[in-house]
Design a protein around this motif. Sequence first.
Motif, PDB file in Angstrom:
ATOM      1  N   MET A  57       0.932  -1.117   0.031  1.00 51.58           N
ATOM      2  CA  MET A  57       0.055  -0.071  -0.176  1.00 51.58           C
ATOM      3  C   MET A  57       0.898   1.456   0.016  1.00 51.58           C
ATOM      4  O   MET A  57       2.014   1.339   0.717  1.00 51.58           O
ATOM      5  CB  MET A  57      -0.984  -0.081   1.250  1.00 51.58           C
ATOM      6  N   GLN A  58       0.685   2.219  -0.911  1.00 51.26           N
ATOM      7  CA  GLN A  58       1.322   3.265  -1.042  1.00 51.26           C
ATOM      8  C   GLN A  58       0.521   4.454  -0.219  1.00 51.26           C
ATOM      9  O   GLN A  58      -0.471   4.785  -0.315  1.00 51.26           O
ATOM     10  CB  GLN A  58       1.524   3.726  -2.408  1.00 51.26           C
ATOM     11  N   TYR A  59       1.252   5.101   1.029  1.00 49.91           N
ATOM     12  CA  TYR A  59       0.783   6.022   1.831  1.00 49.91           C
ATOM     13  C   TYR A  59       1.274   7.408   1.393  1.00 49.91           C
ATOM     14  O   TYR A  59       2.068   7.629   0.426  1.00 49.91           O
ATOM     15  CB  TYR A  59       1.248   5.800   3.321  1.00 49.91           C
ATOM     16  N   TYR A  60       0.694   8.458   1.919  1.00 46.26           N
ATOM     17  CA  TYR A  60       1.213   9.918   1.676  1.00 46.26           C
ATOM     18  C   TYR A  60       2.706  10.135   1.895  1.00 46.26           C
ATOM     19  O   TYR A  60       3.455  10.734   0.958  1.00 46.26           O
ATOM     20  CB  TYR A  60       0.628  10.658   2.825  1.00 46.26           C
ATOM     21  N   GLU A  61       3.364   9.174   2.561  1.00 42.28           N
ATOM     22  CA  GLU A  61       4.878   9.381   2.896  1.00 42.28           C
ATOM     23  C   GLU A  61       5.810   9.060   1.760  1.00 42.28           C
ATOM     24  O   GLU A  61       6.616   9.159   1.549  1.00 42.28           O
ATOM     25  CB  GLU A  61       5.309   8.652   4.315  1.00 42.28           C
ATOM     26  N   ASP A  62       4.994   8.124   0.785  1.00 42.24           N
ATOM     27  CA  ASP A  62       5.764   7.404  -0.018  1.00 42.24           C
ATOM     28  C   ASP A  62       5.627   8.143  -1.294  1.00 42.24           C
ATOM     29  O   ASP A  62       6.229   7.613  -2.505  1.00 42.24           O
ATOM     30  CB  ASP A  62       4.975   5.880  -0.418  1.00 42.24           C
ATOM     31  N   ILE A  63       4.627   9.080  -1.477  1.00 39.21           N
ATOM     32  CA  ILE A  63       4.467   9.744  -2.715  1.00 39.21           C
ATOM     33  C   ILE A  63       5.422  11.025  -2.623  1.00 39.21           C
ATOM     34  O   ILE A  63       5.635  11.788  -1.790  1.00 39.21           O
ATOM     35  CB  ILE A  63       2.908  10.237  -2.830  1.00 39.21           C
ATOM     36  N   GLU A  64       6.034  11.188  -3.798  1.00 43.73           N
ATOM     37  CA  GLU A  64       7.081  12.413  -4.040  1.00 43.73           C
ATOM     38  C   GLU A  64       6.622  13.498  -5.113  1.00 43.73           C
ATOM     39  O   GLU A  64       5.980  12.722  -6.196  1.00 43.73           O
ATOM     40  CB  GLU A  64       8.410  12.000  -4.341  1.00 43.73           C
ATOM     41  N   VAL A  65       6.763  14.632  -5.034  1.00 40.18           N
ATOM     42  CA  VAL A  65       6.670  15.355  -6.200  1.00 40.18           C
ATOM     43  C   VAL A  65       7.400  15.049  -7.358  1.00 40.18           C
ATOM     44  O   VAL A  65       8.603  14.702  -7.308  1.00 40.18           O
ATOM     45  CB  VAL A  65       6.692  16.918  -5.448  1.00 40.18           C
ATOM     46  N   GLY A  66       6.798  15.123  -8.384  1.00 41.36           N
ATOM     47  CA  GLY A  66       7.602  14.614  -9.622  1.00 41.36           C
ATOM     48  C   GLY A  66       7.474  13.166 -10.057  1.00 41.36           C
ATOM     49  O   GLY A  66       7.491  12.951 -11.075  1.00 41.36           O
ATOM     50  N   ASP A  67       6.776  12.614  -9.224  1.00 39.61           N
ATOM     51  CA  ASP A  67       6.332  11.218  -9.549  1.00 39.61           C
ATOM     52  C   ASP A  67       5.555  11.097 -10.732  1.00 39.61           C
ATOM     53  O   ASP A  67       4.264  11.884 -10.924  1.00 39.61           O
ATOM     54  CB  ASP A  67       5.832  10.381  -8.471  1.00 39.61           C
ATOM     55  N   THR A  68       5.711  10.352 -11.967  1.00 33.76           N
ATOM     56  CA  THR A  68       4.806  10.151 -13.023  1.00 33.76           C
ATOM     57  C   THR A  68       4.318   8.841 -13.078  1.00 33.76           C
ATOM     58  O   THR A  68       5.317   7.990 -12.807  1.00 33.76           O
ATOM     59  CB  THR A  68       5.577  10.614 -14.206  1.00 33.76           C
ATOM     60  N   GLN A  69       3.484   8.543 -13.923  1.00 31.21           N
ATOM     61  CA  GLN A  69       2.966   6.950 -14.050  1.00 31.21           C
ATOM     62  C   GLN A  69       2.062   7.163 -15.293  1.00 31.21           C
ATOM     63  O   GLN A  69       1.376   8.120 -15.536  1.00 31.21           O
ATOM     64  CB  GLN A  69       2.222   6.464 -12.787  1.00 31.21           C
ATOM     65  N   GLU A  70       2.227   6.346 -16.279  1.00 31.69           N
ATOM     66  CA  GLU A  70       1.375   6.002 -17.142  1.00 31.69           C
ATOM     67  C   GLU A  70       0.648   4.869 -17.254  1.00 31.69           C
ATOM     68  O   GLU A  70       1.503   3.471 -16.790  1.00 31.69           O
ATOM     69  CB  GLU A  70       2.177   6.137 -18.570  1.00 31.69           C
TER      70      GLU A  70
END
Length: 150
Positions: free
Chosen positions: A1-14
């Motif tokens: 599970m991905q939480y707030y702390e795991d998310i970084e500004v600039g992360d991209t996904q397609e």
Amino acid sequence: MQYYEDIEVGDTQEFGEYHVTKDEIIEFAEQYDPQPFHVDEEAAGDSAFGELVASGWHTAAMCMRLLVDGPLEDRASMGASGVDDLRWKQPVRPGDTLSIRTEIIDKQVSESDPNRGYVDSRLEGITQDGDVVISWIAHGMIARRNPGGD
């Protein structure tokens, strides 16, 4: 599970592949947006689009489905507080295949609830030809793994 702390500004996904059919365009439009260029091929031919096209709301719903099946599937999502800058850039036609691209553009811890953070992300819906058909900025609410921590 991905939480707030795991998310970084600039992360991209397609992610994703959603095939759009004529029948689905008409069915959605008959219920939610029954304008002639969404429900009647002959009338659509005389419209500014020149052919049957999906409702913009249908396009948003299809991209939301891709978002839920993709980036949000394993994220501790708590919903969203809103969407800004919704733009329909090009019409979606029968036979198009949509995918999405997301980018995290900002994040901040909630001042009113230490159990969640706000994550702003830009979404673009893209056709098989690489054309951007829709975009928006979502203000997602994501659970924190470590409330009170960074």
